[in-house]
Design a protein around this motif. Sequence first.
Motif, mmCIF file in Angstrom:
data_model
loop_
_atom_site.group_PDB
_atom_site.id
_atom_site.type_symbol
_atom_site.label_atom_id
_atom_site.label_comp_id
_atom_site.label_asym_id
_atom_site.label_seq_id
_atom_site.Cartn_x
_atom_site.Cartn_y
_atom_site.Cartn_z
ATOM 1 N N ILE A 1 9.976 -12.150 -14.187
ATOM 2 C CA ILE A 1 10.238 -13.266 -13.271
ATOM 3 C C ILE A 1 9.728 -12.955 -11.859
ATOM 4 O O ILE A 1 9.492 -13.851 -11.061
ATOM 5 C CB ILE A 1 11.750 -13.606 -13.252
ATOM 6 C CG1 ILE A 1 11.967 -14.976 -12.656
ATOM 7 C CG2 ILE A 1 12.553 -12.544 -12.521
ATOM 8 C CD1 ILE A 1 13.351 -15.526 -12.874
ATOM 9 N N ALA A 2 9.508 -11.669 -11.523
ATOM 10 C CA ALA A 2 9.050 -11.278 -10.184
ATOM 11 C C ALA A 2 7.577 -11.546 -9.965
ATOM 12 O O ALA A 2 7.061 -11.362 -8.882
ATOM 13 C CB ALA A 2 9.342 -9.783 -9.972
ATOM 14 N N LEU B 1 0.820 -1.212 0.000
ATOM 15 C CA LEU B 1 0.000 0.000 0.000
ATOM 16 C C LEU B 1 0.856 1.266 0.000
ATOM 17 O O LEU B 1 0.460 2.283 -0.560
ATOM 18 C CB LEU B 1 -0.945 0.008 1.209
ATOM 19 C CG LEU B 1 -2.089 -1.004 1.169
ATOM 20 C CD1 LEU B 1 -2.819 -1.030 2.500
ATOM 21 C CD2 LEU B 1 -3.055 -0.708 0.035
ATOM 22 N N THR B 2 2.033 1.218 0.609
ATOM 23 C CA THR B 2 2.902 2.398 0.650
ATOM 24 C C THR B 2 3.888 2.466 -0.510
ATOM 25 O O THR B 2 4.452 3.518 -0.777
ATOM 26 C CB THR B 2 3.698 2.463 1.976
ATOM 27 O OG1 THR B 2 4.463 1.264 2.117
ATOM 28 C CG2 THR B 2 2.781 2.650 3.153
ATOM 29 N N HIS B 3 4.115 1.351 -1.202
ATOM 30 C CA HIS B 3 5.101 1.304 -2.289
ATOM 31 C C HIS B 3 4.511 0.691 -3.559
ATOM 32 O O HIS B 3 5.205 0.024 -4.317
ATOM 33 C CB HIS B 3 6.318 0.488 -1.850
ATOM 34 C CG HIS B 3 7.060 1.086 -0.713
ATOM 35 N ND1 HIS B 3 6.655 0.944 0.587
ATOM 36 C CD2 HIS B 3 8.171 1.858 -0.686
ATOM 37 C CE1 HIS B 3 7.501 1.592 1.373
ATOM 38 N NE2 HIS B 3 8.425 2.155 0.626
ATOM 39 N N GLN B 4 3.255 0.918 -3.802
ATOM 40 C CA GLN B 4 2.563 0.293 -4.924
ATOM 41 C C GLN B 4 3.212 0.621 -6.273
ATOM 42 O O GLN B 4 3.394 -0.255 -7.106
ATOM 43 C CB GLN B 4 1.094 0.694 -4.932
ATOM 44 C CG GLN B 4 0.279 -0.027 -5.973
ATOM 45 C CD GLN B 4 -1.201 0.266 -5.825
ATOM 46 O OE1 GLN B 4 -1.626 0.950 -4.919
ATOM 47 N NE2 GLN B 4 -1.982 -0.268 -6.726
ATOM 48 N N MET B 5 3.577 1.880 -6.496
ATOM 49 C CA MET B 5 4.169 2.260 -7.778
ATOM 50 C C MET B 5 5.491 1.526 -8.011
ATOM 51 O O MET B 5 5.749 1.044 -9.115
ATOM 52 C CB MET B 5 4.390 3.776 -7.842
ATOM 53 C CG MET B 5 3.094 4.570 -7.938
ATOM 54 S SD MET B 5 3.321 6.342 -8.250
ATOM 55 C CE MET B 5 4.506 6.821 -7.043
ATOM 56 N N GLU B 6 6.328 1.426 -6.976
ATOM 57 C CA GLU B 6 7.614 0.762 -7.118
ATOM 58 C C GLU B 6 7.443 -0.734 -7.370
ATOM 59 O O GLU B 6 8.109 -1.316 -8.231
ATOM 60 C CB GLU B 6 8.477 0.976 -5.863
ATOM 61 C CG GLU B 6 8.891 2.416 -5.648
ATOM 62 C CD GLU B 6 7.922 3.199 -4.775
ATOM 63 O OE1 GLU B 6 6.731 2.815 -4.677
ATOM 64 O OE2 GLU B 6 8.353 4.201 -4.194
ATOM 65 N N LEU C 1 8.444 -2.755 -10.765
ATOM 66 C CA LEU C 1 9.357 -3.893 -10.741
ATOM 67 C C LEU C 1 8.742 -5.099 -11.433
ATOM 68 O O LEU C 1 9.407 -5.785 -12.219
ATOM 69 C CB LEU C 1 9.711 -4.244 -9.293
ATOM 70 C CG LEU C 1 10.645 -5.427 -9.092
ATOM 71 C CD1 LEU C 1 12.013 -5.147 -9.704
ATOM 72 C CD2 LEU C 1 10.768 -5.756 -7.626
ATOM 73 N N ILE C 2 7.469 -5.330 -11.190
ATOM 74 C CA ILE C 2 6.788 -6.467 -11.823
ATOM 75 C C ILE C 2 6.744 -6.283 -13.343
ATOM 76 O O ILE C 2 6.923 -7.239 -14.093
ATOM 77 C CB ILE C 2 5.376 -6.654 -11.232
ATOM 78 C CG1 ILE C 2 5.507 -7.169 -9.798
ATOM 79 C CG2 ILE C 2 4.544 -7.610 -12.068
ATOM 80 C CD1 ILE C 2 4.206 -7.198 -9.022
ATOM 81 N N ARG C 3 6.516 -5.043 -13.808
ATOM 82 C CA ARG C 3 6.479 -4.792 -15.253
ATOM 83 C C ARG C 3 7.851 -4.992 -15.904
ATOM 84 O O ARG C 3 7.946 -5.481 -17.012
ATOM 85 C CB ARG C 3 5.979 -3.381 -15.541
ATOM 86 C CG ARG C 3 4.475 -3.249 -15.479
ATOM 87 C CD ARG C 3 4.008 -1.919 -16.050
ATOM 88 N NE ARG C 3 4.607 -0.756 -15.404
ATOM 89 C CZ ARG C 3 4.168 -0.199 -14.270
ATOM 90 N NH1 ARG C 3 3.117 -0.714 -13.645
ATOM 91 N NH2 ARG C 3 4.755 0.850 -13.767
#
Length: 101
Positions: free
Chosen positions: A99-100, A84-89, A93-95
């Motif tokens: 593999i994440a 909730l506090t780092h959703q953009m990061e 990273l997933i995009r």
Amino acid sequence: MDIQFEGWARKHGRLSIASFDLTKTTAGPPGTDFSKEEPLIVLSGDGGVVERITVNCHTNVRLGGDYQAMVTLSKKEIARLYYLTHQMEVDGLIRTLPIAR
């Protein structure tokens, strides 16, 4: 999430004042109402970036004296609060790292 108190000078066992699952708790912006039955996670910050999380819940407490307060969070609850506090990061990273997923 469990919130408990235990007497500081006299040990008479722990008193649980609230217990609920933060992974299933609704999250909203400041000013969102919550009820006695349903706790609420309030997300606040500037410019769309969450800088602070407040967990609101109702409980009936009558304490006198000195107490140790304990808040217990599960690993899944911590992960949700982090997301909730780092959703953009995390989403970035997933995009960039398939593999994440």
